[in-house]
Design an enzyme around this catalytic site. Structure first.
Site, PDB file in Angstrom:
ATOM      1  N   ASP A 245       1.860  26.249   0.668  1.00 35.46           N
ATOM      2  CA  ASP A 245       1.336  27.729   0.348  1.00 35.46           C
ATOM      3  C   ASP A 245       0.780  27.798  -1.041  1.00 35.46           C
ATOM      4  O   ASP A 245       1.487  27.151  -2.018  1.00 35.46           O
ATOM      5  CB  ASP A 245       2.294  28.529   0.834  1.00 35.46           C
ATOM      6  CG  ASP A 245       2.118  30.180   0.501  1.00 35.46           C
ATOM      7  OD1 ASP A 245       1.112  30.416   1.273  1.00 35.46           O
ATOM      8  OD2 ASP A 245       2.578  30.661  -0.446  1.00 35.46           O
ATOM      9  N   GLU A 320      -2.843  24.494   0.737  1.00 32.79           N
ATOM     10  CA  GLU A 320      -3.782  25.675   0.822  1.00 32.79           C
ATOM     11  C   GLU A 320      -3.957  26.235  -0.463  1.00 32.79           C
ATOM     12  O   GLU A 320      -2.905  26.356  -1.301  1.00 32.79           O
ATOM     13  CB  GLU A 320      -2.530  26.701   1.910  1.00 32.79           C
ATOM     14  CG  GLU A 320      -3.624  28.155   2.087  1.00 32.79           C
ATOM     15  CD  GLU A 320      -3.127  29.230   1.039  1.00 32.79           C
ATOM     16  OE1 GLU A 320      -3.559  30.417   1.562  1.00 32.79           O
ATOM     17  OE2 GLU A 320      -2.544  29.369   0.065  1.00 32.79           O
TER      18      GLU A 320
HETATM   19  C1  FRU Z   1      -1.671  32.532   1.359  1.00 32.07           C
HETATM   20  C2  FRU Z   1      -0.541  33.280   1.080  1.00 32.07           C
HETATM   21  C3  FRU Z   1      -0.485  34.528   1.611  1.00 32.07           C
HETATM   22  C4  FRU Z   1       0.763  35.035   0.766  1.00 32.07           C
HETATM   23  C5  FRU Z   1       0.641  34.320  -0.490  1.00 32.07           C
HETATM   24  C6  FRU Z   1       1.817  34.125  -1.130  1.00 32.07           C
HETATM   25  O1  FRU Z   1      -2.554  33.083  -0.156  1.00 32.07           O
HETATM   26  O2  FRU Z   1       0.001  32.500   2.332  1.00 32.07           O
HETATM   27  O3  FRU Z   1      -0.247  35.137   2.652  1.00 32.07           O
HETATM   28  O4  FRU Z   1       0.738  36.297   0.640  1.00 32.07           O
HETATM   29  O5  FRU Z   1       0.159  32.990  -0.017  1.00 32.07           O
HETATM   30  O6  FRU Z   1       2.729  33.213  -0.566  1.00 32.07           O
END
Ligand code: FRU
Ligand code: MG
Ligand code: CA
Length: 604
Positions: A245, A320
């Protein structure tokens, strides 16, 4: 112009060509015999998989509390087999106060009680594996909940954890002696200062997301070690890897390089934003810092070493982050090496394409990824997720099948967000029902819809019974979208033609080597229509024709490379007048708005 998908295909093609020429030389007088089928190197399990994102809170509720849970997922594992999905990744299922619905983790080593227990998780893994499904977890390394031990101990200056998070003294306020200003002008992703004052420690801590999500200090070895421990813990339980993430925010500027203080981000000069609003600054010191990629490479080393030590199938890391193309490609690895994540998620269909895009726009954006990707990398295609409006809402209802066809026919990994296989659209969530922290922080009654991620998170539509079959309760954590009565999985299984049936046909087609190993060619035939050709020596050629516009379009199939007529319709978008099995003989063809056809043609 055709581009080889990887070394394999290239080498095989050359060998095939040599073999072909020799045979041709011998038998020239009798005309060329059909070439031998190419020898194809098998792919690793993840390299051509269909990867499905589950948002656990909204997938299936087993105990009637209106909140999805692990037993719910277990009860529907067959759905993935039926749909032709190979691997699932679940948004966080770990213990959390749920400020950001699981992205604020208070215990990285435990399951959140609303979702179930560690036993439930073990059961999920076991049953998924029995069905041949891989299971990925969401690894959230950037931050921890302010209710985590890390935070509590760090705030209390426990020597072991004192520097675990990013702490800094405030700055004197020239206008008010009793006030202490934040260390820098950094703005949180959810609005407001990225710094929060701790009365207890009398310092500010950094949070790039919500106030309750404190950033880890990745300049500290103990933090890096802890991250490895967390990953090892879940791999030991049997997880097949991680979606990782929010990586662009992993590391911030080091005060040591800036005279001992955190440097202000430069101002964007955009006057529509106030200083507490995202967009006021340019995130020079808070996003895409080059050091973060070293950490990603260390994680890849760990995943590879884990595989070496324990055997089994490859443990994967899918990263991500929203970033420009060069910073995104670095997640594959540094210096052109594939030593980073197995792939970074490709969000281009979310960020760069929409209902307004032309066929050339689609081709350009797709080729951008394939062009910039380091040699030998595995591409992937994402059409939606829990952070963005749903795919048919950003595009058009009549584009669902064409977009799913692109996803399935393009080389590499096809990613599906829960509901895309049935064309689920955004649900309506009123301001009163809104729970997303981003919407609550950045918006008000009039503007929340600009930021809210709730519409993409409403419960899955299983059938037309109570709460769309998601829960036995009528009271669900987010309202069920109203269109569930007609738009649901059970109905689409009955209907002669449905998004789901198209999706199934497409995942079935992916088993053909033309799609896993073939070459590709993608071009616009007009402003409205594009084609994607997949071809492989001795195998049927597969061609997607897709009219992405609002108007009908007449095209000349003579311009589609590698396509010989007659061709057969393998599958068509549900509103198409053409059925599967229809034969296309004429090169002049008219496609209606949104119409997509997947054609099968004999090898060239
Ligand atoms: C992707 C995400 C969001 C979350 C943020 C922090 O951008 O997974 O859904 O709010 O990262 O973890
Ligand atoms: Mg439940
Ligand atoms: Ca960070």
């Amino acid at each position: 112009m055709l581009k080889a998908v990887g070394i394999t295909v290239g080498v095989v093609a050359v060998l095939g060509l040599i073999a072909g020429l020799i045979t041709w030389g011998v038998l020239a007088s009798r005309g060329p015999p059909p070439p031998d089928p190419p020898e194809l190197i098998p792919l690793d399990w993840w390299q051509h998989c269909v990867l499905y994102q589950i948002y656990p809170r909204s997938f299936k509720d087993s105990d009637g509390d209106g909140i999805g849970d692990l037993q719910g997922i277990i009860s529907e594992l067959e759905h993935f087999v039926d749909a032709g999905v190979d691997a699932i990744w679940m948004s966080p299922i770990f213990k959390s106060p749920m400020v950001d619905f699981g992205y604020d983790i208070s215990d990285f080593y435990d399951i959140h009680d609303e979702y179930g227990t560690m036993e439930d998780f073990q059961e999920l893994l076991e049953k998924a594996h029995e069905l041949g499904l891989k299971v990925l977890l969401d690894f959230v390394p950037n931050h921890a909940s302010n209710e985590s031990e890390y935070f509590i101990k760090s705030e209390a200056r426990d020597p072991e954890y004192e520097d675990f998070l990013v702490w800094a003294d405030g700055l004197p306020d020239p206008d008010n002696e009793s006030n202490i200003l934040p260390p820098s002008n950094w703005v949180s992703q959810f609005g407001g200062s990225a710094w929060e004052w701790s009365e207890k420690r009398e310092q500010y801590y950094l949070h790039q997301f919500a106030i309750q999500q404190a950033d880890f200090n990745f300049r500290k070895q103990a933090v890096k070690d802890e991250m490895i421990n967390i990953m090892r813990f879940w791999l030991d339980k049997g997880a097949d890897g991680f979606r990782v993430d929010a990586l662009p925010y992993l590391i911030e500027a080091d005060p040591a390089d800036h005279g001992g203080r955190y440097p202000d981000d430069p101002l964007s000069g955009r006057t529509e934003f106030e200083s507490h609003q995202l967009g006021y600054t340019i995130p020079l010191y808070t996003k895409d810092l080059i050091e973060l990629y070293d950490v990603v490479c260390e994680w890849r080393d760990f995943a590879d070493e884990y595989l070496e030590e324990y055997g089994g199938d490859t443990r994967v890391l899918f990263s991500e982050g929203y970033a420009n193309v060069s910073m995104t490609m670095l997640y594959y690895g540094l210096g052109g090496n594939l030593n980073g994540a197995h792939f970074p998620f490709n969000f281009d269909f979310i960020t760069d394409l929409s209902r307004d895009s032309t066929a050339p726009d689609f081709v350009y954006i797709i080729l951008r990824w394939l062009t910039y990707m380091p040699y030998g990398g595995v591409p992937n295609w994402v059409f939606g997720n829990h952070d963005n409006n749903r795919m048919p809402t950003r595009f058009r209802d009549n584009m669902v099948d064409g977009l799913n066809s692109l996803n399935m026919l393009l080389p590499g990994v096809a990613v599906t967000y829960q509901g895309e296989e049935i064309g689920m659209k955004d649900g309506y969530v009123s301001w009163e029902d809104t729970v997303d922290v981003e919407a609550c922080n950045r918006g008000d009654e009039d503007t929340y819809h600009l930021y809210s991620r709730d519409p993409a998170r409403t419960p899955y539509h299983w059938n037309n019974s109570t709460s769309a079959g998601f829960s036995t309760s009528e009271d669900t954590w987010l309202p069920v979208a109203e269109d569930y009565v007609t738009l649901n999985l059970a109905q689409q299984k009955i209907d002669d033609r449905s998004h789901y049936k198209v999706y199934q046909a497409l995942t079935q087609l992916r088993k053909e080597e033309t799609l896993s190993h073939g070459e590709y060619d993608i071009r616009a035939l007009s402003e409205r229509t594009l084609f994607l050709v997949r071809s492989l020596s001795t195998h049927d050629t597969l061609v997607l024709l897709f009219n992405v516009s609002e108007d009908s379009d007449t095209i000349d199939l003579g311009r589609v490379t590698h396509l010989t007529l007659p061709a057969t319709v393998y599958v068509a978008s549900i509103h198409s007048a053409r059925n599967s099995g229809a034969v296309i003989e004429n090169s002049e063809l008219t496609l209606q708005s949104g119409e997509a056809l997947v054609l099968r043609a004999p090898p060239v």
